[in-house]
Design a protein around this motif. Structure first.
Motif, PDB file in Angstrom:
ATOM      1  N   LYS A  91       0.854  -1.192   0.000  1.00  0.00           N
ATOM      2  CA  LYS A  91       0.000   0.000   0.000  1.00  0.00           C
ATOM      3  C   LYS A  91       0.883   1.233   0.000  1.00  0.00           C
ATOM      4  O   LYS A  91       2.112   1.143   0.161  1.00  0.00           O
ATOM      5  N   LEU A  92       0.284   2.384  -0.202  1.00  0.00           N
ATOM      6  CA  LEU A  92       1.026   3.643  -0.206  1.00  0.00           C
ATOM      7  C   LEU A  92       1.603   3.918   1.176  1.00  0.00           C
ATOM      8  O   LEU A  92       0.977   3.634   2.192  1.00  0.00           O
ATOM      9  N   GLY A  93       2.815   4.466   1.196  1.00  0.00           N
ATOM     10  CA  GLY A  93       3.405   4.798   2.478  1.00  0.00           C
ATOM     11  C   GLY A  93       4.919   4.728   2.447  1.00  0.00           C
ATOM     12  O   GLY A  93       5.533   4.502   1.404  1.00  0.00           O
ATOM     13  N   ASP A 163      -4.141   1.988  -5.187  1.00  0.00           N
ATOM     14  CA  ASP A 163      -3.983   0.607  -4.759  1.00  0.00           C
ATOM     15  C   ASP A 163      -3.492  -0.170  -5.971  1.00  0.00           C
ATOM     16  O   ASP A 163      -3.411   0.370  -7.071  1.00  0.00           O
ATOM     17  N   LYS A 164      -3.163  -1.447  -5.800  1.00  0.00           N
ATOM     18  CA  LYS A 164      -2.611  -2.215  -6.917  1.00  0.00           C
ATOM     19  C   LYS A 164      -3.594  -2.370  -8.065  1.00  0.00           C
ATOM     20  O   LYS A 164      -3.194  -2.509  -9.219  1.00  0.00           O
ATOM     21  N   ASP A 165      -4.882  -2.365  -7.775  1.00  0.00           N
ATOM     22  CA  ASP A 165      -5.866  -2.613  -8.824  1.00  0.00           C
ATOM     23  C   ASP A 165      -7.054  -1.666  -8.766  1.00  0.00           C
ATOM     24  O   ASP A 165      -8.147  -1.994  -9.219  1.00  0.00           O
ATOM     25  N   SER A 166      -6.865  -0.479  -8.210  1.00  0.00           N
ATOM     26  CA  SER A 166      -7.965   0.496  -8.154  1.00  0.00           C
ATOM     27  C   SER A 166      -7.410   1.898  -7.954  1.00  0.00           C
ATOM     28  O   SER A 166      -6.239   2.091  -7.636  1.00  0.00           O
ATOM     29  N   GLY A 167      -8.304   2.873  -8.166  1.00  0.00           N
ATOM     30  CA  GLY A 167      -7.903   4.263  -7.993  1.00  0.00           C
ATOM     31  C   GLY A 167      -8.894   5.195  -8.650  1.00  0.00           C
ATOM     32  O   GLY A 167     -10.088   4.894  -8.745  1.00  0.00           O
ATOM     33  N   THR A 168      -8.405   6.313  -9.125  1.00  0.00           N
ATOM     34  CA  THR A 168      -9.253   7.314  -9.769  1.00  0.00           C
ATOM     35  C   THR A 168      -8.856   7.444 -11.240  1.00  0.00           C
ATOM     36  O   THR A 168      -7.732   7.128 -11.621  1.00  0.00           O
ATOM     37  N   PHE A 169      -9.806   7.882 -12.053  1.00  0.00           N
ATOM     38  CA  PHE A 169      -9.503   8.065 -13.468  1.00  0.00           C
ATOM     39  C   PHE A 169     -10.145   9.341 -13.987  1.00  0.00           C
ATOM     40  O   PHE A 169     -11.068   9.906 -13.387  1.00  0.00           O
ATOM     41  N   GLY A 170      -9.641   9.783 -15.121  1.00  0.00           N
ATOM     42  CA  GLY A 170     -10.207  10.949 -15.780  1.00  0.00           C
ATOM     43  C   GLY A 170     -10.239  10.725 -17.273  1.00  0.00           C
ATOM     44  O   GLY A 170      -9.465   9.942 -17.819  1.00  0.00           O
ATOM     45  N   VAL A 171     -11.169  11.409 -17.955  1.00  0.00           N
ATOM     46  CA  VAL A 171     -11.297  11.315 -19.408  1.00  0.00           C
ATOM     47  C   VAL A 171     -11.395  12.719 -19.976  1.00  0.00           C
ATOM     48  O   VAL A 171     -12.181  13.542 -19.480  1.00  0.00           O
ATOM     49  N   VAL A 172     -10.597  12.994 -20.983  1.00  0.00           N
ATOM     50  CA  VAL A 172     -10.709  14.239 -21.751  1.00  0.00           C
ATOM     51  C   VAL A 172     -11.182  13.838 -23.132  1.00  0.00           C
ATOM     52  O   VAL A 172     -10.531  13.024 -23.805  1.00  0.00           O
ATOM     53  N   SER A 173     -12.308  14.360 -23.564  1.00  0.00           N
ATOM     54  CA  SER A 173     -12.961  13.862 -24.780  1.00  0.00           C
ATOM     55  C   SER A 173     -12.190  14.136 -26.062  1.00  0.00           C
ATOM     56  O   SER A 173     -12.271  13.374 -27.023  1.00  0.00           O
ATOM     57  N   SER A 174     -11.433  15.228 -26.116  1.00  0.00           N
ATOM     58  CA  SER A 174     -10.695  15.558 -27.334  1.00  0.00           C
ATOM     59  C   SER A 174      -9.515  16.458 -26.992  1.00  0.00           C
ATOM     60  O   SER A 174      -9.330  16.862 -25.840  1.00  0.00           O
ATOM     61  N   SER A 175      -8.714  16.762 -28.015  1.00  0.00           N
ATOM     62  CA  SER A 175      -7.553  17.628 -27.814  1.00  0.00           C
ATOM     63  C   SER A 175      -7.903  19.109 -27.883  1.00  0.00           C
ATOM     64  O   SER A 175      -7.054  19.965 -27.627  1.00  0.00           O
ATOM     65  N   ASP A 176      -9.140  19.424 -28.235  1.00  0.00           N
ATOM     66  CA  ASP A 176      -9.590  20.809 -28.326  1.00  0.00           C
ATOM     67  C   ASP A 176      -9.905  21.325 -26.924  1.00  0.00           C
ATOM     68  O   ASP A 176     -10.891  20.922 -26.308  1.00  0.00           O
ATOM     69  N   GLU A 177      -9.060  22.195 -26.404  1.00  0.00           N
ATOM     70  CA  GLU A 177      -9.207  22.680 -25.041  1.00  0.00           C
ATOM     71  C   GLU A 177     -10.553  23.367 -24.787  1.00  0.00           C
ATOM     72  O   GLU A 177     -11.127  23.262 -23.715  1.00  0.00           O
TER      73      GLU A 177
END
Length: 268
Positions: A91-93, A163-177
């Protein structure tokens, strides 16, 4: 006077040889990596929750024993080679690694486990439909499936492992800011059997409660969209696939399946 100078010279030579011998016998740890010099001792090592590392032992007398102050953070194993120690994250630490040699001498270094990261850049999005459908129905199904895509060419997925098999995610739909949509949520990973294949599934739940179940696939098994150039994808090309068949349950003839395929490449 000359005799005195001669004895002083012998003394300096003896001290120099003694220092070299002490240097050769110094007991230390080094990290195994292309960017690390095995002749340079390390006072600490840092690695992600999804990786781990190996440290080498130099100057001590085998056999060695290894222990960590907090095994809830890291576990240490002396490998068969005898002078290599594998560090596996739990784990983290932060904690401390202690290595003792056959003479009872010890060396300690700090160990830190940090978050892991994986990025997936989208080079193209396509739809795969299998089964018996007429052309009009197939086209309508493909267009509807494409409308559910959370990212288009130029978009990106990012995964942060706490964790080894979980966490947070993000999605950016395109390269157009200006027009890009940004989504976030949590994910878990798990290996699942699908027919004769074992696939790594990524189950994502957006902050708004919407869920997506993806799995990683080899792009060589699939037809790439025309916009994707194999030579541009780099050495870690991959596909992130979402099976949408259940979305159309009751609307499609038996045996028809539909999948949304994001083609791109991984950056770890």
């Amino acid at each position: 006077m000359k005799t005195k100078h001669f004895y002083l010279l012998l003394l300096f030579v003896a001290l120099g040889l003694s220092a070299c011998e002490d240097e050769d016998k110094r007991f230390y740890l080094y990290e195994l990596s292309e960017v690390y010099d095995p002749n340079v001792a390390v006072g600490s090592v840092c690695f992600s929750i999804v990786s781990g590392t190996t440290v080498g032992v130099s100057g001590g007398e085998a056999p060695y024993t290894a222990s960590v102050a907090d095994e809830q953070v890291v576990r240490a194993t002396v490998r068969e080679e005898g002078d290599l120690i594998s560090l596996s994250p739990v784990k983290l630490g932060s904690t401390t690694l202690t290595v003792r040699d056959a003479r009872g001498e010890e060396v300690r270094i700090g160990v830190e486990v940090v978050t892991g990261r994986k990025g997936f850049s989208v080079r193209g999005v396509s739809v795969e439909v299998t089964g018996d459908l007429d052309e009009a129905a197939r086209t309508e199904l493909e267009n509807d499936a494409l409308s559910t895509a959370v990212a288009q060419e130029g978009g990106a997925f990012s995964f942060t492992y706490t964790d080894k098999d979980s966490g947070t995610f993000g999605v950016v739909s395109s390269s157009d800011e200006e027009s890009a949509t940004r989504l976030s949520g949590e994910f878990t990973e798990a290996w699942e059997q699908s027919g004769d294949r074992s696939l790594l599934f990524v189950n994502c739940v957006l902050d708004n409660g919407e869920g997506h179940a993806y799995y990683w696939d080899d792009p060589n098994r699939r037809t790439r969209p025309e916009s994707a150039n194999v030579r541009d994808l780099g050495p870690q090309d991959a596909c992130l696939v979402e099976d949408l068949t259940s979305r159309y349950q009751g609307e499609l003839p038996q045996g028809v399946t539909v999948s949304l395929v994001y083609s791109g490449y991984l950056v770890r």
